[in-house]
Design a protein around this motif. Sequence first.
Motif, PDB file in Angstrom:
ATOM      1  N   UNK A  64      25.421  31.315  33.497  1.00 30.30           N
ATOM      2  CA  UNK A  64      25.985  31.454  34.848  1.00 30.30           C
ATOM      3  C   UNK A  64      26.530  32.850  35.089  1.00 30.30           C
ATOM      4  N   UNK A  65      26.253  33.340  36.305  1.00 26.37           N
ATOM      5  CA  UNK A  65      26.689  34.687  36.707  1.00 26.37           C
ATOM      6  C   UNK A  65      27.748  34.492  37.792  1.00 26.37           C
ATOM      7  N   UNK A  66      29.013  34.676  37.422  1.00 24.71           N
ATOM      8  CA  UNK A  66      30.113  34.372  38.347  1.00 24.71           C
ATOM      9  C   UNK A  66      30.467  35.571  39.216  1.00 24.71           C
ATOM     10  N   UNK A  67      30.293  35.408  40.514  1.00 30.28           N
ATOM     11  CA  UNK A  67      30.719  36.455  41.458  1.00 30.28           C
ATOM     12  C   UNK A  67      32.220  36.327  41.675  1.00 30.28           C
ATOM     13  N   UNK A  68      32.920  37.424  41.558  1.00 31.00           N
ATOM     14  CA  UNK A  68      34.358  37.423  41.855  1.00 31.00           C
ATOM     15  C   UNK A  68      34.584  38.473  42.943  1.00 31.00           C
ATOM     16  N   UNK A  71      40.654  39.490  44.468  1.00 31.30           N
ATOM     17  CA  UNK A  71      41.606  39.447  43.350  1.00 31.30           C
ATOM     18  C   UNK A  71      42.130  38.028  43.155  1.00 31.30           C
ATOM     19  N   UNK A  72      42.411  37.341  44.267  1.00 27.59           N
ATOM     20  CA  UNK A  72      42.998  35.995  44.139  1.00 27.59           C
ATOM     21  C   UNK A  72      42.013  34.961  43.572  1.00 27.59           C
ATOM     22  N   UNK A  73      40.737  35.341  43.475  1.00 29.18           N
ATOM     23  CA  UNK A  73      39.775  34.406  42.877  1.00 29.18           C
ATOM     24  C   UNK A  73      39.704  34.543  41.350  1.00 29.18           C
ATOM     25  N   UNK A  74      40.289  35.608  40.818  1.00 36.68           N
ATOM     26  CA  UNK A  74      40.111  35.871  39.378  1.00 36.68           C
ATOM     27  C   UNK A  74      40.615  34.699  38.541  1.00 36.68           C
ATOM     28  N   UNK A  75      41.878  34.343  38.701  1.00 34.84           N
ATOM     29  CA  UNK A  75      42.462  33.296  37.853  1.00 34.84           C
ATOM     30  C   UNK A  75      41.757  31.953  38.003  1.00 34.84           C
ATOM     31  N   UNK A  76      41.565  31.481  39.243  1.00 37.21           N
ATOM     32  CA  UNK A  76      40.897  30.170  39.338  1.00 37.21           C
ATOM     33  C   UNK A  76      39.479  30.173  38.772  1.00 37.21           C
ATOM     34  N   UNK A  95      30.851  41.659  39.631  1.00 32.00           N
ATOM     35  CA  UNK A  95      31.933  42.146  40.491  1.00 32.00           C
ATOM     36  C   UNK A  95      31.571  43.534  41.014  1.00 32.00           C
ATOM     37  N   UNK A  96      31.830  43.772  42.280  1.00 33.23           N
ATOM     38  CA  UNK A  96      31.529  45.080  42.873  1.00 33.23           C
ATOM     39  C   UNK A  96      32.756  45.987  42.855  1.00 33.23           C
ATOM     40  N   UNK A  97      33.874  45.477  43.298  1.00 32.11           N
ATOM     41  CA  UNK A  97      35.077  46.290  43.505  1.00 32.11           C
ATOM     42  C   UNK A  97      35.728  46.688  42.176  1.00 32.11           C
ATOM     43  N   UNK A  98      35.859  48.004  41.904  1.00 29.74           N
ATOM     44  CA  UNK A  98      36.396  48.448  40.602  1.00 29.74           C
ATOM     45  C   UNK A  98      37.771  47.876  40.263  1.00 29.74           C
ATOM     46  N   UNK A  99      38.646  47.741  41.252  1.00 34.91           N
ATOM     47  CA  UNK A  99      39.994  47.230  40.931  1.00 34.91           C
ATOM     48  C   UNK A  99      39.922  45.764  40.486  1.00 34.91           C
ATOM     49  N   UNK A 100      39.032  44.994  41.099  1.00 33.89           N
ATOM     50  CA  UNK A 100      38.869  43.590  40.686  1.00 33.89           C
ATOM     51  C   UNK A 100      38.252  43.535  39.290  1.00 33.89           C
ATOM     52  N   UNK A 101      37.333  44.464  39.022  1.00 30.08           N
ATOM     53  CA  UNK A 101      36.725  44.524  37.682  1.00 30.08           C
ATOM     54  C   UNK A 101      37.823  44.715  36.627  1.00 30.08           C
ATOM     55  N   UNK A 102      38.709  45.659  36.901  1.00 26.59           N
ATOM     56  CA  UNK A 102      39.739  46.011  35.920  1.00 26.59           C
ATOM     57  C   UNK A 102      40.679  44.828  35.681  1.00 26.59           C
ATOM     58  N   UNK A 103      41.082  44.186  36.757  1.00 30.86           N
ATOM     59  CA  UNK A 103      41.989  43.033  36.604  1.00 30.86           C
ATOM     60  C   UNK A 103      41.299  41.883  35.881  1.00 30.86           C
ATOM     61  N   UNK A 104      40.025  41.686  36.177  1.00 33.14           N
ATOM     62  CA  UNK A 104      39.284  40.601  35.527  1.00 33.14           C
ATOM     63  C   UNK A 104      39.174  40.853  34.025  1.00 33.14           C
TER      64      UNK A 104
END
Lengths: 300, 291
Positions: A64-68, A71-76, A95-104
């Motif tokens: 599975x390839x999970x799109x995130x 930011x609020x989708x990371x934890x769930x 993930x496209x957005x670098x900040x979301x990548x880093x948090x993930x």
Amino acid sequence: MFSFTKEQKVYDISGVSIGGQPGMYPTVLFGGVFFKGEPDFEDAKKHLRVMLELSTRTGTPTIPDFFIRKVEYIDPIISFIEKNLPHKHPFSVDIIEPTIKIETLQTLAEKKLLFRTIYNSIHVGITREEQESLKKFTPEMVIVVAFNPKDSSPDGKIEVLENGAHLTERGLLDIARGIGFEKILIDTAALAPGENSGAALAAIPVIKEEYGLPTGCAIHNVVEKSKWLNDYPFAKKTVDVASNCSIPLFGGDYALFGPVQNAELVVPLIAWQDILVSEYTENYFGICPVAFHPRRKLLK
Amino acid sequence: MIGSYPVSIDTQQVMNSYFQEQEVSWENYIEQAVQGMVDAGICLVSDGQTRDPFIQLFTRHLGGCRIRDRTEIVGHVEYHGPITVADQLFVRRLLPRRTSLIGVLTGPFTLTKSSVDLFYHDEKQLCFDFAAALRKEAEQLQKHVDVISIDEPFFSNQLPEYAADLIKTITHHLSCPTRLHVCGDVSRIVPQLGEMPVNILSHEFKASPFLLDVFHEHPCSKKICLGSVRSDDVRIEPVEEIVRHIQKAQEIFGEAIVQIAPDCGQRLLPQDVAFQKLSNLVVAGDIMNGR
């Protein structure tokens, strides 16, 4: 059908092997989850179960390839992965957005999931912060997107891997290796019709012969971008699913086949295609399929 | 301008276009470069050569060339159609009325020396095939630009005996003035440069001020583009220093100095440094012209 003179790498992630000479390992299928809108966890659970069952029955590995997207989708989403994917089953985060990548990455590290993670993806848009974060929290495997805005040809894709087409300080392969990735998959970056869409397929054998790295792409995206097919909705679905056949036919190792909802159609189709490739490559090149290959599993 | 001007490419924006299935546009980067040159007061502006380094800018579009890590020659070099013309047309629309436009070609010898030849195994033939292709580009360009410049840095390392014929292949009977830019130490080849079939010679007189003495020893009848600020040094030359440099050059060249410019392309300089160097250059030029 192809066999390459360059030694072909085979990388394992949590029991799933990707790469090798055509006909040896089955094509690995990545099914997209949570591509659009709010994540629908119940729907995803149902379709993931179907995809994994098909995988067991056919021998075609699926991931599975999970799109995130937020930011609020990371934890769930990470919690969903922990609870609903079989223990140790690999997955990719798209993930496209670098900040979301880093948090993930941070969350994946905290949850001790990096050994099962395929990072989708590194490309010319990589930021310094993302590189630093990846050095600290390095997933087991990475997809490198060989998109070269200056040149869509197979050579252009090699250029961006070699020197970043002068858009990055170093080539994308150097960047990936510098971070510490040892297991690298190449995505040949499918483009829309009119933008040299066929080059993503033509690049598969070129890149495998050049580097020996596992190679694939999301060729179904070309179908999505073929607006004229909207006049033929029944055919469009068929074309979308069938487009994935081109990847093993061109010697590729994996396909990002679109939404996981399409697994029921794509998984048997690719198993069928892999059997064809394997029969020929064993007869002509002497490449034996592995024990869990669809040809071994389905042709008794 | 000699050719390139630094711009910052937003690679995340490039990838966003890819992910959103949109074509990547380069026009904003060209506009960024042109705006920088115009704001600095430059009166002969280039397109900034933002798309690629100066080798790939041409080889990417020529038949027989493929670019992987470097340009590789894998077949007969052939012209497949205009390479820089569309960008020049775009730039022209951005320019104020009295600002002129220079079209820049990377020279055939430099293209040859920068490529890996897997096909010809005959340097001279490859050079002349590049020259023939560049001639076709020049024929297209001359309709849209005010000057055509040929950039041949490799001449300073090695001047082939057929150098003048190569340049003539490109320049003969062109309708606009032509310039040959050779950066580096050209002191050994000044007499030959004086014979080149172009109107203007352009050299890095600021980084290599001893060239003034060499030209003094070997007077030539060409017009001169005087390199007056360095392209390999982030130090910003004060206006007074540039004025002194031009005055010294005038003692040698007199009225033959028709352009003052950076020593070379400015691609490798930080944007603010490149801009300030150009601004000071313009002020120095105004002082020299009594403005």
